[in-house]
Design an enzyme around this catalytic site. Sequence first.
Site, short mmCIF file in Angstrom:
data_model
loop_
_atom_site.label_atom_id
_atom_site.label_comp_id
_atom_site.label_asym_id
_atom_site.label_seq_id
_atom_site.Cartn_x
_atom_site.Cartn_y
_atom_site.Cartn_z
N HIS A 428 0.82 -1.22 0.00
CA HIS A 428 0.00 0.00 0.00
C HIS A 428 0.85 1.26 0.00
CE1 HIS A 428 0.57 0.97 4.36
NE2 HIS A 428 0.64 -0.34 4.51
N CYS A 447 2.66 -5.04 6.97
CA CYS A 447 2.37 -4.81 5.55
C CYS A 447 3.53 -4.08 4.87
CB CYS A 447 1.07 -4.03 5.39
SG CYS A 447 -0.40 -5.01 5.76
#
Length: 536
Positions: A428, A447
Amino acid sequence: MGSGVRARRWLNGIVVATFLAGGVPASMAQAQTGQVTAFRVAVAESVAEHDEIATFYRARNFEPLWTGAGPEHLARREALLEAIGTARTHGLPAGRYDIPKLIAGMRAARSDQARGALDVELSRVFVQFAHDLESGVLTPGRVLGDIKREPVRRHAAELLSALETGAPRAVLRGLAPRTQEYARLMRAKMELERALARGGWGAEVGGGTLSPGDSGERVVALRNRLIAMGYLERTARATYDDRVGTAVRLFQADHGLEADGVAGQSTLDALNVSAEARLQSVVVAMERERWLSSAGDMGARHIKVNLTEFSARIYDDEKVTFETRAVIGATSPDRRTPEFSDEMDHMVINPSWYVPRSIIRNEYLPQLQRNPYAVSHLQIIDSRGRVVNRARGFGSNFPYSMRQPPGPNNALGKVKFMFPNKYNIYLHDTPAKHLFAHDVRAYSHGCIRLNEPFEFAYTLLAAQEADPEGFFHARLRTGAEARVNLETPVPVHLIYRTAYTQAKGNVQYRADIYGRDGRIWAALEDAGVVLGVGES
């Protein structure tokens, strides 16, 4: 009841059942049972503890694969001994295959019973070697829970059948990973072994920072180590001149350091790592490549994130078509990014951030218990999707979810890339752009944050949109959350390599930021892997 008795009864029972099923008188069946050879009984006894190998021998009526008199049997024996003789070249535990014991067994196998036992032993060693070379010596998850890979191990009967029908040397040569990375790692291993045979890279460079213009014994030590590593041509000069500075910059680039030509502490620490330690990293990388390649093709188009390198790349037909810096999980045990492979099937433009339960429990709930209006940028949502009134306060029971709506300060930035997995890991954007300026970028909850997420999206969308940039920004401008499916899912591989190669140039080395490769090397040593010195 002993295993030999059980094996005889099992084998005899097969023969009897076969004859009776065909309507043959029992007396004939009993006569046939008496003719069961000592070889077959020995095979039946020896495979009793190896179900997969037993399947193969049952299918061939317990006939020999290795110890017959024909030239094909000799060819298999010779090919196996040649292949396992290369075990150390591949960083495998040669003691597992015990060539002297096999040769002694071949010389001593004069009876049918001895030949039967030897036939099964050769099959067992072949299967062990094939599994080790194709799929790896270790089971990753037993070494480290954060490695979520499950190497694919072929069934023993399949491996043995391939050897039965194929050219033995070709079958054995085809076991090793056929990737360019594996071939280059093998070459790097041989070069490091030759360096160790010469005594390594010389004395370490002590003291603090060395800069252009410096001179003296420490510069000589720096110069000599760079020469031994192949970064500098031989010279007798004792001054930190332009040639030394250029060599330092090349070294820094190959080790993920800022290439400023100054030998600061980080550069000296990397420079002083021994050739033996680098060889360990290469051997571990070879094991990791076996795990990865056993699962099959990486994909004509695929994404690879090397956690130790803090980078993400898109590959098309083995060529890098896009790369960007990345931020990975922090080094604390609960934040480290796991290793696994999956398929990216969509991206979300203007994403909401749904806070993971672990973050709610460990970080936000204690704040909310002290002040119900804390973390006001997040919505608290009940099971029916309604925003909860914070005025009522919060106790230890927190049956709610938390969400940050799309916006300029969203924790996921303006786009996220999804490869749905049970670990809740994805790629992301991020508003914290300053983190990408650091050499070591381990800050997330697990992440992967991308430095250039828009360009990453354009590259993915180019496979299905005539104007990928225009398509992306048309949805971005709405401010509304939008899912965009990838027409062709893209494999994603989260890997961890402290040593890796490139098509051109030197081997790249990175720090073992999570300590994983150290654990893997220890496990390989326990399995019997040893470092060769100048064997090539």
